[in-house]
Design a protein around this motif. Structure first.
Motif, PDB file in Angstrom:
ATOM      1  N   MET A 184       3.234  -7.088   2.297  1.00 47.72           N
ATOM      2  CA  MET A 184       4.344  -6.411   1.619  1.00 47.72           C
ATOM      3  C   MET A 184       3.966  -6.117   0.177  1.00 47.72           C
ATOM      4  SD  MET A 184       7.331  -5.212   2.190  1.00 47.72           S
ATOM      5  CE  MET A 184       8.799  -4.664   1.341  1.00 47.72           C
ATOM      6  N   VAL A 185       4.409  -4.971  -0.308  1.00 47.59           N
ATOM      7  CA  VAL A 185       4.122  -4.600  -1.692  1.00 47.59           C
ATOM      8  C   VAL A 185       4.951  -5.475  -2.626  1.00 47.59           C
ATOM      9  CG1 VAL A 185       4.132  -2.742  -3.379  1.00 47.59           C
ATOM     10  CG2 VAL A 185       3.740  -2.221  -0.954  1.00 47.59           C
ATOM     11  N   PRO A 186       4.333  -6.097  -3.635  1.00 51.21           N
ATOM     12  CA  PRO A 186       5.074  -6.925  -4.596  1.00 51.21           C
ATOM     13  C   PRO A 186       6.187  -6.123  -5.263  1.00 51.21           C
ATOM     14  CG  PRO A 186       2.721  -7.270  -4.829  1.00 51.21           C
ATOM     15  CD  PRO A 186       2.889  -6.102  -3.913  1.00 51.21           C
ATOM     16  N   ALA A 187       7.299  -6.805  -5.586  1.00 47.36           N
ATOM     17  CA  ALA A 187       8.451  -6.127  -6.197  1.00 47.36           C
ATOM     18  C   ALA A 187       8.073  -5.448  -7.509  1.00 47.36           C
ATOM     19  CB  ALA A 187       9.580  -7.128  -6.429  1.00 47.36           C
ATOM     20  N   SER A 188       7.236  -6.097  -8.298  1.00 44.20           N
ATOM     21  CA  SER A 188       6.821  -5.507  -9.578  1.00 44.20           C
ATOM     22  C   SER A 188       6.047  -4.215  -9.361  1.00 44.20           C
ATOM     23  CB  SER A 188       5.969  -6.503 -10.362  1.00 44.20           C
ATOM     24  OG  SER A 188       4.812  -6.882  -9.621  1.00 44.20           O
ATOM     25  N   VAL A 205      -3.660  10.156   4.894  1.00 45.36           N
ATOM     26  CA  VAL A 205      -4.240   9.313   3.842  1.00 45.36           C
ATOM     27  C   VAL A 205      -4.260   7.865   4.300  1.00 45.36           C
ATOM     28  CG1 VAL A 205      -3.862   8.368   1.532  1.00 45.36           C
ATOM     29  CG2 VAL A 205      -3.661  10.820   1.915  1.00 45.36           C
ATOM     30  N   ALA A 206      -3.172   7.432   4.927  1.00 38.55           N
ATOM     31  CA  ALA A 206      -3.067   6.042   5.365  1.00 38.55           C
ATOM     32  C   ALA A 206      -4.150   5.676   6.377  1.00 38.55           C
ATOM     33  CB  ALA A 206      -1.686   5.781   5.963  1.00 38.55           C
ATOM     34  N   ILE A 207      -4.627   6.651   7.128  1.00 42.18           N
ATOM     35  CA  ILE A 207      -5.674   6.355   8.110  1.00 42.18           C
ATOM     36  C   ILE A 207      -7.067   6.748   7.612  1.00 42.18           C
ATOM     37  CG2 ILE A 207      -4.085   6.567  10.035  1.00 42.18           C
ATOM     38  CD1 ILE A 207      -5.193   9.325  10.613  1.00 42.18           C
ATOM     39  N   PRO A 261      -3.495   3.317  -3.948  1.00 40.71           N
ATOM     40  CA  PRO A 261      -4.266   2.061  -3.928  1.00 40.71           C
ATOM     41  C   PRO A 261      -4.007   1.160  -5.133  1.00 40.71           C
ATOM     42  CG  PRO A 261      -5.642   3.876  -3.238  1.00 40.71           C
ATOM     43  CD  PRO A 261      -4.366   4.487  -3.753  1.00 40.71           C
ATOM     44  N   HIS A 262      -3.621   1.741  -6.267  1.00 43.69           N
ATOM     45  CA  HIS A 262      -3.385   0.949  -7.466  1.00 43.69           C
ATOM     46  C   HIS A 262      -2.129   0.092  -7.356  1.00 43.69           C
ATOM     47  CE1 HIS A 262      -6.609   2.779  -9.798  1.00 43.69           C
ATOM     48  NE2 HIS A 262      -6.229   3.953  -9.330  1.00 43.69           N
ATOM     49  N   PHE A 263      -1.225   0.475  -6.457  1.00 50.74           N
ATOM     50  CA  PHE A 263       0.042  -0.252  -6.337  1.00 50.74           C
ATOM     51  C   PHE A 263       0.104  -1.117  -5.077  1.00 50.74           C
ATOM     52  CE2 PHE A 263       0.870   3.393  -9.021  1.00 50.74           C
ATOM     53  CZ  PHE A 263       1.619   2.844 -10.054  1.00 50.74           C
ATOM     54  N   ALA A 264      -0.902  -1.012  -4.238  1.00 48.42           N
ATOM     55  CA  ALA A 264      -0.951  -1.835  -3.035  1.00 48.42           C
ATOM     56  C   ALA A 264      -1.612  -3.175  -3.350  1.00 48.42           C
ATOM     57  CB  ALA A 264      -1.731  -1.115  -1.937  1.00 48.42           C
ATOM     58  N   ASP A 265      -1.214  -4.192  -2.617  1.00 48.48           N
ATOM     59  CA  ASP A 265      -1.756  -5.536  -2.816  1.00 48.48           C
ATOM     60  C   ASP A 265      -2.554  -5.942  -1.580  1.00 48.48           C
ATOM     61  OD1 ASP A 265      -2.356  -8.129  -3.386  1.00 48.48           O
ATOM     62  OD2 ASP A 265      -0.286  -8.831  -3.538  1.00 48.48           O
ATOM     63  N   PRO A 266      -3.890  -6.083  -1.706  1.00 49.39           N
ATOM     64  CA  PRO A 266      -4.718  -6.450  -0.554  1.00 49.39           C
ATOM     65  C   PRO A 266      -4.266  -7.732   0.133  1.00 49.39           C
ATOM     66  CG  PRO A 266      -6.085  -5.744  -2.380  1.00 49.39           C
ATOM     67  CD  PRO A 266      -4.684  -5.872  -2.917  1.00 49.39           C
ATOM     68  N   GLU A 267      -3.585  -8.591  -0.620  1.00 47.95           N
ATOM     69  CA  GLU A 267      -3.127  -9.856  -0.052  1.00 47.95           C
ATOM     70  C   GLU A 267      -1.701  -9.750   0.496  1.00 47.95           C
ATOM     71  OE1 GLU A 267      -3.517 -12.863  -3.001  1.00 47.95           O
ATOM     72  OE2 GLU A 267      -5.704 -12.640  -3.183  1.00 47.95           O
ATOM     73  N   GLY A 268      -1.137  -8.559   0.423  1.00 44.84           N
ATOM     74  CA  GLY A 268       0.249  -8.384   0.864  1.00 44.84           C
ATOM     75  C   GLY A 268       0.391  -7.844   2.269  1.00 44.84           C
ATOM     76  N   GLN A 318       1.456  -0.564   3.582  1.00 44.38           N
ATOM     77  CA  GLN A 318       1.862  -0.476   2.180  1.00 44.38           C
ATOM     78  C   GLN A 318       1.799   0.973   1.687  1.00 44.38           C
ATOM     79  OE1 GLN A 318       0.553  -3.659  -0.600  1.00 44.38           O
ATOM     80  NE2 GLN A 318      -0.557  -4.501   1.147  1.00 44.38           N
ATOM     81  N   PHE A 319       0.752   1.687   2.093  1.00 44.37           N
ATOM     82  CA  PHE A 319       0.641   3.097   1.722  1.00 44.37           C
ATOM     83  C   PHE A 319       1.845   3.884   2.250  1.00 44.37           C
ATOM     84  CE2 PHE A 319      -4.225   3.737   1.039  1.00 44.37           C
ATOM     85  CZ  PHE A 319      -4.161   2.866  -0.044  1.00 44.37           C
ATOM     86  N   LEU A 320       2.199   3.635   3.503  1.00 44.49           N
ATOM     87  CA  LEU A 320       3.319   4.344   4.111  1.00 44.49           C
ATOM     88  C   LEU A 320       4.626   4.005   3.402  1.00 44.49           C
ATOM     89  CD1 LEU A 320       2.456   4.015   7.912  1.00 44.49           C
ATOM     90  CD2 LEU A 320       2.353   6.091   6.505  1.00 44.49           C
ATOM     91  N   LEU A 321       4.802   2.751   3.024  1.00 43.88           N
ATOM     92  CA  LEU A 321       6.016   2.345   2.316  1.00 43.88           C
ATOM     93  C   LEU A 321       6.109   3.021   0.956  1.00 43.88           C
ATOM     94  CD1 LEU A 321       8.531   0.621   1.919  1.00 43.88           C
ATOM     95  CD2 LEU A 321       7.044  -1.254   1.145  1.00 43.88           C
ATOM     96  N   LEU A 322       5.026   2.954   0.189  1.00 43.85           N
ATOM     97  CA  LEU A 322       5.019   3.582  -1.134  1.00 43.85           C
ATOM     98  C   LEU A 322       5.200   5.095  -1.022  1.00 43.85           C
ATOM     99  CD1 LEU A 322       2.074   1.568  -2.746  1.00 43.85           C
ATOM    100  CD2 LEU A 322       4.498   1.395  -3.343  1.00 43.85           C
ATOM    101  N   GLY A 323       4.515   5.686  -0.063  1.00 43.50           N
ATOM    102  CA  GLY A 323       4.631   7.126   0.122  1.00 43.50           C
ATOM    103  C   GLY A 323       6.029   7.548   0.532  1.00 43.50           C
TER     104      GLY A 323
END
Length: 212
Positions: A1-5, A58-60, A137-144, A150-155
């Protein structure tokens, strides 16, 4: 999951990027001036659908390939630019028929065509591809969790903001169109203005590839 911040930071960045008129907004405004409110709002939906397809690609991984390949990105950019230029020229050539278009009912096939055209514009929007592949990629968290999810959520957040913004621009343009339509002498100018807007966007994309 993408961090709230990260979500908050991305949302703020997306708003700044989206509210500035670019090819997506100007295309919608042009459709509003030439075809009216319903077509403009359909253009918003179609454009969003096309951009969503770009997001999925992009996500794939396709976005990364296009960002890395100057040739591939150039092909995508000019395909969209040429299509915009074609639509602009078509709108200018048909500007004298605007009076009839303003009072005539739009056939269901016309709605489908508007959606198809705007979806193509969204799919070939070069900034959308570059934005999704270079900024997300700058807003995604590899550990999330899954990066693709995450890309799909942000997009999706980006597109939701875009729908609200583009719809507002479309309705504003329709109001201006209605005002111009009160004078028969302005009708042809309205049609030409819509065509010039779209033509200008296509030229801008072809030369710089900038704007949303």
């Amino acid at each position: 999951m993408v961090p709230a911040s990260n979500l908050l930071a991305f949302t703020a960045a997306a708003i700044v990027i989206i509210v500035v008129p670019g090819p997506g907004v100007l295309f919608t405004v042009g459709r509003a001036l030439t075809l009216g409110r319903r077509a403009a709002l359909l253009s918003v939906l179609g454009h969003t659908a096309g951009v969503y397809v770009a997001l999925v690609l992009v996500a794939i991984g396709l976005g990364t390939l296009l960002a890395a390949s100057a040739l591939a990105l150039t092909v995508v950019k000019f395909a969209g630019a040429l299509y915009l230029i074609y639509l602009g020229i078509q709108a200018i050539r048909e500007r004298k028929a605007l009076r009839a278009a303003l009072v005539a009912a739009i056939e269901p096939t016309s709605h489908t065509r508007v959606l198809r055209q705007s979806a193509f514009v969204g799919l070939t929007n070069p900034k959308a591809i570059v934005f999704f592949s270079a900024v997300l990629p700058h807003f995604a968290d590899p550990e999330g969790g899954s990066i693709r999810v995450q890309f799909l959520l942000l997009g999706t957040i980006f597109l939701a903001i875009g729908i609200v913004s583009d719809s507002a621009w479309a309705l504003l343009a329709v109001s201006a169109r209605s005002w111009f339509a009160r004078s028969p002498r302005r009708l042809e100018a309205v049609g030409g203005a819509g065509g010039v807007l779209i033509l200008g966007v296509g030229t801008s994309v072809a030369l710089t590839g900038s704007g949303d």
